[in-house]
Motif scaffolding. Structure first.
Motif, PDB file in Angstrom:
ATOM      1  N   SER A  84       8.614   4.692   0.058  1.00  0.00           N
ATOM      2  CA  SER A  84       8.581   5.916  -0.740  1.00  0.00           C
ATOM      3  C   SER A  84       8.417   5.499  -2.202  1.00  0.00           C
ATOM      4  O   SER A  84       8.455   4.312  -2.533  1.00  0.00           O
ATOM      5  CB  SER A  84       9.883   6.694  -0.563  1.00  0.00           C
ATOM      6  OG  SER A  84      10.964   5.947  -1.117  1.00  0.00           O
ATOM      7  N   GLU A  85       8.284   6.460  -3.067  1.00  0.00           N
ATOM      8  CA  GLU A  85       8.154   6.152  -4.492  1.00  0.00           C
ATOM      9  C   GLU A  85       9.386   5.391  -4.992  1.00  0.00           C
ATOM     10  O   GLU A  85       9.267   4.383  -5.692  1.00  0.00           O
ATOM     11  CB  GLU A  85       7.977   7.460  -5.273  1.00  0.00           C
ATOM     12  CG  GLU A  85       7.640   7.279  -6.722  1.00  0.00           C
ATOM     13  CD  GLU A  85       7.270   8.591  -7.389  1.00  0.00           C
ATOM     14  OE1 GLU A  85       7.113   8.574  -8.622  1.00  0.00           O
ATOM     15  OE2 GLU A  85       7.140   9.636  -6.709  1.00  0.00           O
TER      16      GLU A  85
ATOM     17  N   HIS B  97       0.179  12.928  -7.826  1.00  0.00           N
ATOM     18  CA  HIS B  97      -0.703  11.784  -7.591  1.00  0.00           C
ATOM     19  C   HIS B  97      -0.974  10.985  -8.873  1.00  0.00           C
ATOM     20  O   HIS B  97      -0.823   9.761  -8.901  1.00  0.00           O
ATOM     21  CB  HIS B  97      -2.013  12.285  -6.980  1.00  0.00           C
ATOM     22  CG  HIS B  97      -2.956  11.202  -6.577  1.00  0.00           C
ATOM     23  ND1 HIS B  97      -4.004  11.433  -5.745  1.00  0.00           N
ATOM     24  CD2 HIS B  97      -3.037   9.895  -6.876  1.00  0.00           C
ATOM     25  CE1 HIS B  97      -4.685  10.314  -5.550  1.00  0.00           C
ATOM     26  NE2 HIS B  97      -4.109   9.368  -6.244  1.00  0.00           N
TER      27      HIS B  97
ATOM     28  N   ALA C 272      -1.945   8.899  -1.480  1.00  0.00           N
ATOM     29  CA  ALA C 272      -1.187   9.447  -2.607  1.00  0.00           C
ATOM     30  C   ALA C 272      -1.465  10.938  -2.764  1.00  0.00           C
ATOM     31  O   ALA C 272      -0.552  11.720  -3.048  1.00  0.00           O
ATOM     32  CB  ALA C 272      -1.531   8.694  -3.885  1.00  0.00           C
TER      33      ALA C 272
ATOM     34  N   TRP D 115       0.551  12.843  -0.239  1.00  0.00           N
ATOM     35  CA  TRP D 115       1.948  13.019  -0.674  1.00  0.00           C
ATOM     36  C   TRP D 115       2.037  14.166  -1.675  1.00  0.00           C
ATOM     37  O   TRP D 115       2.982  14.938  -1.652  1.00  0.00           O
ATOM     38  CB  TRP D 115       2.499  11.714  -1.240  1.00  0.00           C
ATOM     39  CG  TRP D 115       2.979  10.790  -0.161  1.00  0.00           C
ATOM     40  CD1 TRP D 115       2.275  10.359   0.923  1.00  0.00           C
ATOM     41  CD2 TRP D 115       4.272  10.198  -0.045  1.00  0.00           C
ATOM     42  NE1 TRP D 115       3.044   9.526   1.700  1.00  0.00           N
ATOM     43  CE2 TRP D 115       4.274   9.413   1.122  1.00  0.00           C
ATOM     44  CE3 TRP D 115       5.419  10.252  -0.823  1.00  0.00           C
ATOM     45  CZ2 TRP D 115       5.394   8.698   1.534  1.00  0.00           C
ATOM     46  CZ3 TRP D 115       6.530   9.530  -0.413  1.00  0.00           C
ATOM     47  CH2 TRP D 115       6.502   8.764   0.757  1.00  0.00           C
TER      48      TRP D 115
ATOM     49  N   TRP E 291       2.099   9.228 -10.163  1.00  0.00           N
ATOM     50  CA  TRP E 291       2.426   8.125  -9.266  1.00  0.00           C
ATOM     51  C   TRP E 291       1.611   6.886  -9.648  1.00  0.00           C
ATOM     52  O   TRP E 291       2.161   5.805  -9.833  1.00  0.00           O
ATOM     53  CB  TRP E 291       2.125   8.554  -7.828  1.00  0.00           C
ATOM     54  CG  TRP E 291       2.222   7.517  -6.762  1.00  0.00           C
ATOM     55  CD1 TRP E 291       1.430   6.421  -6.583  1.00  0.00           C
ATOM     56  CD2 TRP E 291       3.164   7.474  -5.691  1.00  0.00           C
ATOM     57  NE1 TRP E 291       1.801   5.720  -5.464  1.00  0.00           N
ATOM     58  CE2 TRP E 291       2.857   6.344  -4.899  1.00  0.00           C
ATOM     59  CE3 TRP E 291       4.209   8.290  -5.303  1.00  0.00           C
ATOM     60  CZ2 TRP E 291       3.580   6.017  -3.755  1.00  0.00           C
ATOM     61  CZ3 TRP E 291       4.927   7.958  -4.162  1.00  0.00           C
ATOM     62  CH2 TRP E 291       4.616   6.827  -3.408  1.00  0.00           C
TER      63      TRP E 291
ATOM     64  N   HIS F 259      -3.093   0.932  -4.315  1.00  0.00           N
ATOM     65  CA  HIS F 259      -3.129   2.401  -4.346  1.00  0.00           C
ATOM     66  C   HIS F 259      -4.140   2.916  -3.339  1.00  0.00           C
ATOM     67  O   HIS F 259      -5.314   2.547  -3.372  1.00  0.00           O
ATOM     68  CB  HIS F 259      -3.510   2.876  -5.747  1.00  0.00           C
ATOM     69  CG  HIS F 259      -3.443   4.356  -5.905  1.00  0.00           C
ATOM     70  ND1 HIS F 259      -2.254   5.015  -6.097  1.00  0.00           N
ATOM     71  CD2 HIS F 259      -4.407   5.303  -5.875  1.00  0.00           C
ATOM     72  CE1 HIS F 259      -2.488   6.309  -6.196  1.00  0.00           C
ATOM     73  NE2 HIS F 259      -3.784   6.508  -6.058  1.00  0.00           N
TER      74      HIS F 259
ATOM     75  N   GLU G  41       0.813  -1.222   0.000  1.00  0.00           N
ATOM     76  CA  GLU G  41       0.000   0.000   0.000  1.00  0.00           C
ATOM     77  C   GLU G  41       0.841   1.264   0.000  1.00  0.00           C
ATOM     78  O   GLU G  41       1.837   1.361   0.721  1.00  0.00           O
ATOM     79  CB  GLU G  41      -0.923   0.023   1.221  1.00  0.00           C
ATOM     80  CG  GLU G  41      -1.846   1.231   1.228  1.00  0.00           C
ATOM     81  CD  GLU G  41      -2.787   1.269   2.417  1.00  0.00           C
ATOM     82  OE1 GLU G  41      -3.702   2.108   2.391  1.00  0.00           O
ATOM     83  OE2 GLU G  41      -2.620   0.484   3.366  1.00  0.00           O
ATOM     84  N   SER G  42       0.392   2.254  -0.789  1.00  0.00           N
ATOM     85  CA  SER G  42       0.985   3.589  -0.708  1.00  0.00           C
ATOM     86  C   SER G  42       0.628   4.160   0.665  1.00  0.00           C
ATOM     87  O   SER G  42      -0.493   4.006   1.137  1.00  0.00           O
ATOM     88  CB  SER G  42       0.447   4.480  -1.832  1.00  0.00           C
ATOM     89  OG  SER G  42      -0.968   4.516  -1.836  1.00  0.00           O
ATOM     90  N   ARG G  43       1.596   4.789   1.288  1.00  0.00           N
ATOM     91  CA  ARG G  43       1.418   5.209   2.679  1.00  0.00           C
ATOM     92  C   ARG G  43       1.106   6.692   2.812  1.00  0.00           C
ATOM     93  O   ARG G  43       1.255   7.464   1.880  1.00  0.00           O
ATOM     94  CB  ARG G  43       2.660   4.830   3.490  1.00  0.00           C
ATOM     95  CG  ARG G  43       2.963   3.340   3.450  1.00  0.00           C
ATOM     96  CD  ARG G  43       1.820   2.445   3.938  1.00  0.00           C
ATOM     97  NE  ARG G  43       1.542   2.732   5.322  1.00  0.00           N
ATOM     98  CZ  ARG G  43       0.328   2.937   5.822  1.00  0.00           C
ATOM     99  NH1 ARG G  43      -0.733   2.865   5.066  1.00  0.00           N
ATOM    100  NH2 ARG G  43       0.167   3.206   7.091  1.00  0.00           N
TER     101      ARG G  43
ATOM    102  N   PHE H  21       9.275   1.841  -3.686  1.00  0.00           N
ATOM    103  CA  PHE H  21       8.347   1.015  -4.467  1.00  0.00           C
ATOM    104  C   PHE H  21       9.057   0.455  -5.692  1.00  0.00           C
ATOM    105  O   PHE H  21       8.936  -0.723  -6.010  1.00  0.00           O
ATOM    106  CB  PHE H  21       7.135   1.831  -4.941  1.00  0.00           C
ATOM    107  CG  PHE H  21       5.923   1.707  -4.073  1.00  0.00           C
ATOM    108  CD1 PHE H  21       5.236   0.512  -3.959  1.00  0.00           C
ATOM    109  CD2 PHE H  21       5.443   2.809  -3.383  1.00  0.00           C
ATOM    110  CE1 PHE H  21       4.104   0.406  -3.166  1.00  0.00           C
ATOM    111  CE2 PHE H  21       4.313   2.712  -2.591  1.00  0.00           C
ATOM    112  CZ  PHE H  21       3.646   1.512  -2.485  1.00  0.00           C
TER     113      PHE H  21
ATOM    114  N   TYR I 165       0.791  -3.728  -6.389  1.00  0.00           N
ATOM    115  CA  TYR I 165       0.634  -2.364  -5.873  1.00  0.00           C
ATOM    116  C   TYR I 165      -0.797  -2.147  -5.413  1.00  0.00           C
ATOM    117  O   TYR I 165      -1.756  -2.452  -6.134  1.00  0.00           O
ATOM    118  CB  TYR I 165       0.995  -1.349  -6.961  1.00  0.00           C
ATOM    119  CG  TYR I 165       0.758   0.079  -6.553  1.00  0.00           C
ATOM    120  CD1 TYR I 165       1.381   0.617  -5.433  1.00  0.00           C
ATOM    121  CD2 TYR I 165      -0.104   0.894  -7.273  1.00  0.00           C
ATOM    122  CE1 TYR I 165       1.156   1.927  -5.042  1.00  0.00           C
ATOM    123  CE2 TYR I 165      -0.333   2.207  -6.899  1.00  0.00           C
ATOM    124  CZ  TYR I 165       0.297   2.711  -5.779  1.00  0.00           C
ATOM    125  OH  TYR I 165       0.070   4.009  -5.387  1.00  0.00           O
TER     126      TYR I 165
END
Length: 186
Positions: free
Chosen positions: A86-87, A122, A111, A114, A125, A106, A76-78, A90, A104
């Motif tokens: 982080s990107e 976003h 996102a 971020w 990403w 999302h 999961e994107s945090r 990932f 992934y």
């Protein structure tokens, strides 16, 4: 069939709260904000390698077990910049685990946060990782209202998140716990 993973955090001062505070004070586009953000990113870069390597070691143990059980691990994107991945992390995860068992996940609100913090774009990403996309948490986020808002109550550009519209992408609404049943039905 999918287990969504939160992969830990970097042991460091929590700069995200300070950045949120500056945003709430209307200072997002000031040199003071930029200085704080750069300091946070520098600290994270200096402290992230060891916990990230531990994360990779954990994934090395989890992936075979997930594969045996026909599960997919959705990374999961945090929400906070102190969290892993982080990107860049990932990208490293997906290079190391170039297989369908690691996918992934999302989180639209995370996102967008971020992006609101000035860390990424976003839409770009999501486009970058859409080839590994298995699903997502759908919710909105606003500078002034926080995370897990109803779609349309914040900054998330849902109309531009086309990868999430694919039929085979799992979608889970994730709202505040006090959201009423009437609002959810609507």
């Amino acid at each position: 069939r999918v287990v969504v993973l939160h992969l830990g955090s970097v042991p460091m001062k929590v700069y995200t709260r300070e950045l949120f505070h500056l945003i709430h004070k209307g200072m997002r586009d000031t040199p003071g904000y930029q200085k704080t953000l750069e300091k946070a990113l520098k600290k994270r870069e200096g402290k992230s390698r060891k916990p990230f390597l531990q994360t990779m070691k954990s994934l090395e143990a989890l992936v075979p077990a997930a594969r045996e059980r026909n599960l997919i691990l959705g990374v999961e994107s945090r929400y906070m910049l102190e969290e892993i991945p982080s990107e860049k992390e990932f990208e490293e995860i997906f290079r190391a685990f170039d297989q369908p068992t690691v996918a992934y996940w999302h989180d639209s609100g995370h996102a967008q946060t971020w992006q609101n913090l000035g860390l990424t774009d976003h839409v770009k990403w999501l486009e970058k990782f859409q080839g590994r996309l298995i699903g997502g948490h759908l919710h909105d986020v606003a500078y002034h209202n926080g995370d897990h808002q109803l779609p349309g109550d914040g900054d998330v550009p849902f109309d531009r998140l086309t990868a999430l519209r694919q039929r085979d992408v799992l979608k889970v609404f994730e709202f505040e716990g006090n959201t009423s049943a009437e609002i959810l039905k609507e």
